[in-house]
Write a protein that holds these residues in place. Structure first.
Motif, mmCIF file in Angstrom:
data_model
loop_
_atom_site.group_PDB
_atom_site.id
_atom_site.type_symbol
_atom_site.label_atom_id
_atom_site.label_comp_id
_atom_site.label_asym_id
_atom_site.label_seq_id
_atom_site.Cartn_x
_atom_site.Cartn_y
_atom_site.Cartn_z
ATOM 1 N N GLY A 10 -3.953 33.859 -15.642
ATOM 2 C CA GLY A 10 -2.918 33.959 -14.760
ATOM 3 C C GLY A 10 -3.057 32.994 -13.608
ATOM 4 O O GLY A 10 -2.138 33.156 -12.650
ATOM 5 N N LYS A 11 -4.174 32.082 -13.317
ATOM 6 C CA LYS A 11 -4.056 31.150 -12.555
ATOM 7 C C LYS A 11 -3.703 29.939 -12.890
ATOM 8 O O LYS A 11 -3.390 29.705 -14.161
ATOM 9 N N LEU A 22 -13.160 12.120 -17.118
ATOM 10 C CA LEU A 22 -13.441 13.413 -16.626
ATOM 11 C C LEU A 22 -12.338 14.440 -16.314
ATOM 12 O O LEU A 22 -12.296 15.665 -16.393
ATOM 13 N N GLY A 23 -11.233 13.916 -15.942
ATOM 14 C CA GLY A 23 -9.998 14.899 -15.689
ATOM 15 C C GLY A 23 -9.510 15.657 -16.884
ATOM 16 O O GLY A 23 -9.259 16.899 -16.823
ATOM 17 N N GLN A 24 -9.814 15.109 -18.177
ATOM 18 C CA GLN A 24 -9.459 15.779 -19.439
ATOM 19 C C GLN A 24 -10.707 16.841 -19.546
ATOM 20 O O GLN A 24 -10.514 18.006 -19.933
ATOM 21 N N TYR A 25 -11.926 16.416 -19.465
ATOM 22 C CA TYR A 25 -13.048 17.301 -19.613
ATOM 23 C C TYR A 25 -12.511 18.670 -18.633
ATOM 24 O O TYR A 25 -12.924 19.688 -19.166
ATOM 25 N N LEU A 26 -12.545 18.296 -17.468
ATOM 26 C CA LEU A 26 -12.149 19.431 -16.702
ATOM 27 C C LEU A 26 -10.853 20.468 -16.600
ATOM 28 O O LEU A 26 -11.056 21.660 -16.722
ATOM 29 N N GLY A 27 -9.986 19.705 -17.217
ATOM 30 C CA GLY A 27 -8.797 20.427 -17.583
ATOM 31 C C GLY A 27 -8.864 21.267 -18.784
ATOM 32 O O GLY A 27 -8.594 22.559 -18.764
ATOM 33 N N ARG A 28 -9.673 21.084 -19.766
ATOM 34 C CA ARG A 28 -10.089 21.607 -21.176
ATOM 35 C C ARG A 28 -10.672 22.851 -20.651
ATOM 36 O O ARG A 28 -10.362 23.936 -21.039
ATOM 37 N N ALA A 29 -11.671 22.779 -19.614
ATOM 38 C CA ALA A 29 -12.522 23.889 -19.479
ATOM 39 C C ALA A 29 -11.787 24.983 -18.578
ATOM 40 O O ALA A 29 -11.694 25.968 -19.035
ATOM 41 N N LEU A 30 -10.825 24.647 -17.842
ATOM 42 C CA LEU A 30 -10.038 25.483 -17.213
ATOM 43 C C LEU A 30 -9.090 25.905 -18.034
ATOM 44 O O LEU A 30 -8.960 27.335 -17.951
ATOM 45 N N ALA A 31 -8.503 25.438 -18.910
ATOM 46 C CA ALA A 31 -7.545 25.968 -19.798
ATOM 47 C C ALA A 31 -8.121 26.896 -20.883
ATOM 48 O O ALA A 31 -7.818 28.027 -21.032
ATOM 49 N N ARG A 32 -9.433 26.596 -21.262
ATOM 50 C CA ARG A 32 -10.193 27.755 -22.138
ATOM 51 C C ARG A 32 -10.503 28.890 -21.448
ATOM 52 O O ARG A 32 -10.712 29.806 -22.157
ATOM 53 N N GLY A 34 -8.556 30.307 -19.513
ATOM 54 C CA GLY A 34 -7.426 31.214 -19.227
ATOM 55 C C GLY A 34 -6.340 30.232 -18.191
ATOM 56 O O GLY A 34 -5.422 30.843 -17.980
ATOM 57 N N ALA A 35 -6.596 29.335 -17.421
ATOM 58 C CA ALA A 35 -5.757 28.803 -16.544
ATOM 59 C C ALA A 35 -4.559 27.996 -17.126
ATOM 60 O O ALA A 35 -4.858 27.362 -18.247
ATOM 61 N N ASP A 36 -3.547 27.932 -16.589
ATOM 62 C CA ASP A 36 -2.161 27.091 -16.903
ATOM 63 C C ASP A 36 -2.365 25.826 -16.068
ATOM 64 O O ASP A 36 -3.233 25.998 -15.077
ATOM 65 N N LEU A 37 -1.921 24.745 -16.453
ATOM 66 C CA LEU A 37 -2.229 23.627 -15.797
ATOM 67 C C LEU A 37 -1.155 22.760 -15.377
ATOM 68 O O LEU A 37 -0.006 22.794 -15.953
ATOM 69 N N VAL A 38 -1.277 21.787 -14.099
ATOM 70 C CA VAL A 38 -0.301 20.817 -13.694
ATOM 71 C C VAL A 38 -1.412 19.535 -14.129
ATOM 72 O O VAL A 38 -2.293 19.496 -13.316
ATOM 73 N N ILE A 39 -0.764 18.542 -14.848
ATOM 74 C CA ILE A 39 -1.821 17.433 -14.942
ATOM 75 C C ILE A 39 -0.740 16.237 -14.673
ATOM 76 O O ILE A 39 0.346 16.296 -14.707
ATOM 77 N N THR A 40 -1.616 15.463 -13.761
ATOM 78 C CA THR A 40 -0.790 14.075 -13.512
ATOM 79 C C THR A 40 -1.601 12.933 -13.764
ATOM 80 O O THR A 40 -2.889 12.696 -14.379
#
Length: 263
Positions: A10-11, A22-32, A34-40
């Motif tokens: 829900g976040k 690192l941006g992809q490392y961090l994004g993957r962890a947040l998505a796993r 449960g977070a939805d992402l905005v990626i730039t």
């Protein structure tokens, strides 16, 4: 209070500089988690593979163009992100760059490139999302620093200055925005192999030198950041703000032997 404070379902999290490293490392962890992402990224097309990867995990990903050296780009990106999801809960200020040169060879342009990107850009991205988070009474701002936020290294003077500035900026914003329910922390990785520093890892002698200085005797691996980023983005860190969390295998201890014997 939810049973799992580390659950990000829900976040919505913004991760800048998500086309690589690192941006992809961090994004993957947040998505796993449960977070939805905005990626730039500066180039929108560079985000397509990562968008598809996040969607394969069952999460949503909105790619947006962002140039941290362009104020208009920052001002345009934040409203698009907010409008698309209706809210932004987490900001990960990750995008950055480096110039590796002796201090006497650094040019005016080199300095401006690194400081404008890493420090000024991070501030104005945080500023762009702050009114939205203040209105919601909630936010998690995670500024990505590095071990150079607390240590100095030869050959990367502007980078060290920018990352030291990120640490101080984190404390200032934490003090200012805490009353609004926003936490601001700095996640400071140690030595992780990325496209930005990959050339260093081609030198076996340098790698051995690096490993000898790290108490855990290895550079960081992508998964080593997972727990820290999810923790700082989640409600588990609700009473932590203004802090710098080093994920560096212990190199910031100094890692200099006081005896000649190796353990």
């Amino acid at each position: 209070m939810q049973d799992n404070q580390f659950d990000l379902t829900g976040k919505v999290a913004v991760v800048t500089g998500a086309s690589r490293g690192l941006g992809q490392y961090l994004g993957r962890a947040l998505a796993r988690a449960g977070a939805d992402l905005v990626i730039t990224s500066r180039k929108l097309g560079d985000l397509t593979p990562f968008k598809e990867e996040i969607e394969a995990l069952g999460r949503r990903a909105l790619p947006l163009e962002l140039d941290l050296r362009d104020e208009a780009s920052i001002r345009a990106m934040a409203p698009k992100a907010i409008k698309h999801y209706g809210k932004i809960d987490v900001l990960v200020n990750n995008a950055g760059c480096n110039v590796r040169k002796p201090a006497v060879d650094i040019t005016w342009e080199d300095w401006n490139l690194v400081l404008d990107t890493n420090l000024r850009g991070s501030f104005f991205v945080a500023q762009a999302f702050a009114p939205h988070m203040i209105a919601n009474g909630y936010g998690r701002v995670i500024n990505i620093g590095s071990v150079t936020s607390v240590f100095g290294y030869a050959g990367i003077g502007p980078y060290c200055a920018s990352r030291g500035g990120i640490k101080q900026l984190t404390m200032s914003l934490a003090d200012e925005w805490g009353v609004h329910g926003i936490t601001v922390n700095c996640l400071a990785p140690g030595w992780f192999k990325t496209k930005q520093n990959a050339v260093l890892y081609e030198n076996p002698e340098w790698v051995e030198y690096l490993k000898d200085r790290i108490p855990l005797k290895r550079p960081g691996q992508p998964n080593d950041l997972n727990g820290a980023i999810v923790f700082l983005a989640s409600d588990a860190s609700a009473y932590i703000t203004g802090q710098t969390l080093l994920v560096d295998g212990g190199i910031s201890t100094g890692a200099i032997r006081a005896t000649t014997a190796k353990k």
